[in-house]
Design a protein around this motif. Structure first.
Motif, PDB file in Angstrom:
ATOM      1  N   ASP A  67       0.824  -1.210   0.000  1.00  0.00           N
ATOM      2  CA  ASP A  67       0.000   0.000   0.000  1.00  0.00           C
ATOM      3  C   ASP A  67       0.856   1.257   0.000  1.00  0.00           C
ATOM      4  O   ASP A  67       0.515   2.264   0.615  1.00  0.00           O
ATOM      5  CB  ASP A  67      -0.938   0.001   1.212  1.00  0.00           C
ATOM      6  CG  ASP A  67      -2.031  -1.048   1.093  1.00  0.00           C
ATOM      7  OD1 ASP A  67      -2.228  -1.561  -0.031  1.00  0.00           O
ATOM      8  OD2 ASP A  67      -2.671  -1.362   2.105  1.00  0.00           O
ATOM      9  N   SER A  68       1.989   1.216  -0.700  1.00  0.00           N
ATOM     10  CA  SER A  68       2.874   2.373  -0.767  1.00  0.00           C
ATOM     11  C   SER A  68       3.405   2.532  -2.178  1.00  0.00           C
ATOM     12  O   SER A  68       3.331   1.611  -2.996  1.00  0.00           O
ATOM     13  CB  SER A  68       4.038   2.223   0.216  1.00  0.00           C
ATOM     14  OG  SER A  68       4.898   1.161  -0.193  1.00  0.00           O
ATOM     15  N   CYS A  77       9.308   7.246  -0.126  1.00  0.00           N
ATOM     16  CA  CYS A  77       8.184   6.333  -0.130  1.00  0.00           C
ATOM     17  C   CYS A  77       6.978   6.998   0.527  1.00  0.00           C
ATOM     18  O   CYS A  77       7.128   7.704   1.538  1.00  0.00           O
ATOM     19  CB  CYS A  77       8.556   5.055   0.622  1.00  0.00           C
ATOM     20  SG  CYS A  77       7.287   3.779   0.606  1.00  0.00           S
ATOM     21  N   ASP A  79       2.722   6.496   1.733  1.00  0.00           N
ATOM     22  CA  ASP A  79       1.607   5.619   2.024  1.00  0.00           C
ATOM     23  C   ASP A  79       0.435   6.008   1.117  1.00  0.00           C
ATOM     24  O   ASP A  79       0.001   7.168   1.101  1.00  0.00           O
ATOM     25  CB  ASP A  79       1.227   5.763   3.498  1.00  0.00           C
ATOM     26  CG  ASP A  79       0.195   4.749   3.932  1.00  0.00           C
ATOM     27  OD1 ASP A  79      -0.930   4.798   3.406  1.00  0.00           O
ATOM     28  OD2 ASP A  79       0.500   3.927   4.812  1.00  0.00           O
ATOM     29  N   ARG A  81      -2.629   5.229   1.385  1.00  0.00           N
ATOM     30  CA  ARG A  81      -3.869   5.486   2.115  1.00  0.00           C
ATOM     31  C   ARG A  81      -3.865   6.860   2.793  1.00  0.00           C
ATOM     32  O   ARG A  81      -4.869   7.566   2.784  1.00  0.00           O
ATOM     33  CB  ARG A  81      -4.097   4.402   3.162  1.00  0.00           C
ATOM     34  CG  ARG A  81      -4.273   3.021   2.571  1.00  0.00           C
ATOM     35  CD  ARG A  81      -4.557   1.985   3.637  1.00  0.00           C
ATOM     36  NE  ARG A  81      -4.645   0.647   3.063  1.00  0.00           N
ATOM     37  CZ  ARG A  81      -5.742   0.150   2.497  1.00  0.00           C
ATOM     38  NH1 ARG A  81      -6.846   0.882   2.462  1.00  0.00           N
ATOM     39  NH2 ARG A  81      -5.738  -1.071   1.986  1.00  0.00           N
ATOM     40  N   SER A  82      -2.721   7.240   3.370  1.00  0.00           N
ATOM     41  CA  SER A  82      -2.675   8.481   4.142  1.00  0.00           C
ATOM     42  C   SER A  82      -1.882   9.585   3.464  1.00  0.00           C
ATOM     43  O   SER A  82      -2.003  10.758   3.831  1.00  0.00           O
ATOM     44  CB  SER A  82      -2.061   8.213   5.520  1.00  0.00           C
ATOM     45  OG  SER A  82      -0.683   7.869   5.397  1.00  0.00           O
ATOM     46  N   SER A  86       6.613   8.022   4.269  1.00  0.00           N
ATOM     47  CA  SER A  86       7.041   6.961   5.170  1.00  0.00           C
ATOM     48  C   SER A  86       8.525   6.667   5.100  1.00  0.00           C
ATOM     49  O   SER A  86       9.054   5.949   5.955  1.00  0.00           O
ATOM     50  CB  SER A  86       6.243   5.678   4.892  1.00  0.00           C
ATOM     51  OG  SER A  86       6.314   5.327   3.519  1.00  0.00           O
TER      52      SER A  86
END
Length: 507
Positions: A67-68, A77, A79, A81-82, A86
């Motif tokens: 999910d990245s 990198c 995320d 979703r957010s 990261s």
């Protein structure tokens, strides 16, 4: 000069796009004037800003992992979703967008609200002190606040300037293609707004592990519950006559870069002593300022120890194409005024000298504190030193690297940032092992060199592609095992090699 307006990329996602339009599970489009990247992963579709928040790398050319998504340029990198950054070198998050699916079409109209920071339990430490204002120190302080730590964060930096993007000091900023406002990692008001007590020009002279405080040069003490040593490294100054003159520079700080830029304004010829990465990046930047540049170094090929003979020959030829004059297999024995004497017997005159012969880790404070040393500060997998509650990160830290099965110390910007973030989380009780694969990049004119892994020695270099054509990937092997990979314009392959190393797979 104002930037030219750029047409939005791809289809208008606010109007919707058919699922059949996806290629390789990614689709670049726009919402209004904002470029947005759609990523399809395991039947779910994510929408995220299309460009890396570090140097604006195109994420559509990157690599999706779980999910990245990873940036092809410098391996940041995010995320999906957010939008959180990261992995450094990116520190700022990206916007994520609300995705709607209707009748086989994907529609994106609005940004999602950012997620709230994590709150830490009451038994978390209340006072964290960071010694050092470089990559590791800043990344640790920023991560503490990003994760919701509400205790005291004190950063003690001997530098006169707030934390800066150090790679820029020898690259675009020194070359004159990046303004100084790009150099600070954060604006000055970031520190008071986030309640990071940044104290510049502050020397720490001692650590009292029993009393849990550090002692400053003025005799004052600053208490801590957890301590991070991120003292970094300092440039090596050659013990030769005349190396202490004002026109002989090193390059580590913003003040150093400013001084070289000021000197270059009236100089016609520069001598760079040393063919290290920073030495040759400096040579390229000074050529961009139209100075005649000579490089004096003892090795037969520049960068051969890190990149091997073929890449070393390419780097030399590249710089020679841009007018750099090499004096290899030689050394400067003295600098008298503006004249350098060479060991070979010749002399060179110059208006400006730059020492680029490497750096040495700042270990004095750790040594005085009685911490275990091993050609650096010895730390465990969680970056904790031999003293409980004291951590080390960045150029000084020697850690057990599971990828090379060796204890290593690496002087790379991205490694320092990633270690700072891991140390921050571990000071809050996370107990994470630092297991990132080392990565660095170097820029020479328009040619980027990306390097993942760590190979202090090798018995084979396998070349895929053509180095001279600037399209290649090199695998550095020992006993058949790939320890590191270097590439030119093989960004996706470089990312894949990094991922394989992380997973313990064959590169």
């Amino acid at each position: 000069m104002a930037e030219e307006s750029k047409a939005p990329a791809g289809p208008d996602l606010a109007q919707g796009v058919a699922l059949s339009a996806f290629e390789n599970d990614m689709l670049l489009g726009h919402v209004g004037d904002d470029d947005v990247l759609l990523v399809r992963r395991d039947g779910q579709i994510f929408a995220i800003d299309a460009y890396c928040s570090h140097y604006h790398g195109p994420l559509a050319e990157g690599l999706v992992v779980g999910d990245s998504i990873r940036c092809p340029w410098h391996h940041a990198c995010f995320d999906l979703r957010s939008g959180a950054a990261s992995r450094p070198p990116a520190l700022s998050p990206l916007s994520v967008w609300q995705v709607e699916q209707d009748g086989g079409r994907v529609v994106v109209r609005t940004r999602q609200q950012p997620q709230a920071a994590t709150s830490w339990p009451p038994d978390a430490p209340q006072r964290i002190v960071i010694v050092g204002g470089g990559a590791a120190g800043f990344a640790a302080a920023e991560m503490l606040r990003r994760e919701g730590f509400a205790g005291e964060v004190t950063m003690l930096s001997s530098d006169a300037a707030p934390p800066v993007d150090r790679p820029n000091l020898s690259k675009d900023y020194l070359a004159g293609s990046a303004p100084e406002e790009w150099v600070p990692l954060r604006p000055d008001d970031f520190y008071p707004e986030t309640k990071i007590d940044l104290r510049l020009g502050t020397e720490v002279t001692a650590i009292d592990g029993t009393a849990r405080h550090v002692v400053l040069a003025d005799g004052k003490a600053v208490g801590y519950d957890r301590l991070l040593l991120a003292t970094g490294a300092e440039p090596v100054r050659l013990p030769i006559p005349g190396a202490d003159q004002v026109h002989v520079h090193t390059l580590r700080t913003l003040a150093d870069s400013r001084a070289i830029i000021a000197a270059a304004a009236t100089a016609r010829r520069a001598i760079v002593i040393g063919a290290s990465f920073i030495g040759l990046e400096t040579a390229a930047s000074l050529r961009a300022r139209n100075l005649e540049v000579h490089v004096v170094a003892p090795e037969a090929r520049p960068m051969e120890r890190i990149l091997g003979p073929d890449m070393g020959d390419f780097v030399r030829a590249l710089h020679e194409e841009h007018g750099v004059i090499f004096h290899l297999g030689d050394a400067v024995s003295a600098i008298e005024g503006h004249r350098a004497s060479l060991k070979s017997g010749g002399t060179l005159d110059a208006d400006l000298f730059v020492l680029g012969v490497g750096v040495r880790p700042r270990l004095k404070l750790a040594e005085q504190a009685g911490l275990a040393l091993d050609r650096g500060v010895a730390v465990n997998a969680e970056l904790e030193t031999s003293a409980s509650g004291i951590y080390a990160a960045g150029d000084i830290a020697r850690w057990p690297d599971r990828h090379s099965n060796e204890s290593i110390r690496v002087e790379h910007w991205v490694v320092a940032q990633r270690q700072g973030q891991t140390a921050a989380r571990n000071m809050l009780g996370r107990h994470e092992a630092f297991d990132a694969v080392p990565f660095f990049w170097s820029q020479h004119y328009d040619v980027p060199i990306n390097y993942v892994g760590h190979a202090e020695s090798w018995d084979e270099i396998a070349v895929d592609g053509d180095i001279k054509a600037r399209d290649c990937l090199l695998r550095y092997k020992r006993k058949g095992r790939v320890l590191a990979v270097a590439s030119i314009y093989r960004d996706l392959d470089n990312l894949r090699a990094e991922l394989a190393m992380e997973r313990g797979e064959t590169v």
